[in-house]
Design a protein around this motif. Sequence first.
Motif, PDB file in Angstrom:
ATOM      1  N   HIS A   1       1.209  -0.956  -0.299  1.00 20.03           N
ATOM      2  CA  HIS A   1       0.074  -0.098  -0.042  1.00 20.03           C
ATOM      3  C   HIS A   1       0.859   0.742  -0.085  1.00 20.03           C
ATOM      4  N   THR A   2       0.867   2.135  -1.038  1.00 22.03           N
ATOM      5  CA  THR A   2       2.158   2.794  -1.414  1.00 22.03           C
ATOM      6  C   THR A   2       1.549   3.992  -0.538  1.00 22.03           C
ATOM      7  N   TYR A   3       2.321   4.878  -0.546  1.00 24.12           N
ATOM      8  CA  TYR A   3       1.946   6.544   0.541  1.00 24.12           C
ATOM      9  C   TYR A   3       1.025   7.430  -0.665  1.00 24.12           C
TER      10      TYR A   3
ATOM     11  N   GLU B   1      -1.242   6.180  -2.990  1.00 22.39           N
ATOM     12  CA  GLU B   1      -2.515   5.801  -2.216  1.00 22.39           C
ATOM     13  C   GLU B   1      -2.698   5.221  -0.879  1.00 22.39           C
TER      14      GLU B   1
END
Length: 329
Positions: free
Chosen positions: A306-308, A310
């Motif tokens: 879960h990227t920043y 996103e």
Amino acid sequence: MKIAVPLVSVLALALVAWICTAYLNLYTLFGVIIPYAAFALFVIGFVVRIVRWGTSAVPFRIPTTCGQQKSLPWIKQAKTDNPSSYAGVVGRMLLEVLFFRSLFRNSKVEKCDDKLVIGSAKWLWLGALVFHWSMLVIVLRHFRLFLDPVPIWVQALEGADSAFQIGIPILYLTDVFVVAGLTFLFLRRVVVPRIRYLSLSVDYFPLFLLLGIVVSGIVMRYAFRVDLTSVKELTMGLVTFNPVVGAGIEPLLFVHVFLVSVLLVYFPWSKLMHSGGVFFSPTRNLANNNRARRHVNPWNYPVQVHTYAEYEEEFGEKMKKVGLPLDAE
């Protein structure tokens, strides 16, 4: 208590075997059933431990090194201390298993006049080497009881072990060395304060158990002679799965056999299993070729992250309400 409990335990085991054979005549139990069961449990336990170690994940190259790694051609490599090839690893393992090379290189550090002093610690290496090699020779000598005819190499080993021709019956040098080695290892744990503090009952129990086995064997040979014909008949019967327990066997032999059986059952689940575990230690059995090859962890599988960006897209409104800065702005 750390010393008394294992000592009393070994004495109690020996006493049980003596009473049950000398007064209750349980020869078949202590001469046949218990040895068979102990050997089976030893083999099963040994295999289980080896399989567990063999199937354990080793994702990284973590060999313990003490010398120059292989690098530029004009820089001399320590091929034994820092092997980069399979042949170097084999040579290192042979030196480790046969001569305890890492223990030979061990040093002790003590504080003297507010300074750290590094000194040699060869006595531990010598004591361990004497004990292990003597124990190996004694085990190989005992093959004369389980093989008929006795192989030439066993006879040669016995001849070399009794080369000085001391006393009647002839004194085996390994009988003296193994007692000296075990005594040294025990006194080291008692005399050295730091080692005494770190030692537990499980460290003393195998020492006393081995001493009980060795002393009972020595007493049978040099003091209370046993009928070797009956002993040979018993051991050959065990090997051929046709056991016969002679009536003239001294109870001391069953004490010896029972202590050996206890050692076999205890061996796979104790620190004594280092004899097999050393071959599966990644710090010893891996070549240090990290500069020559890139080792990728085979257990690295795709992981959903879960990227920043996103995260900010999902919680951006809430972050903005509380005054947190947003990269999107």
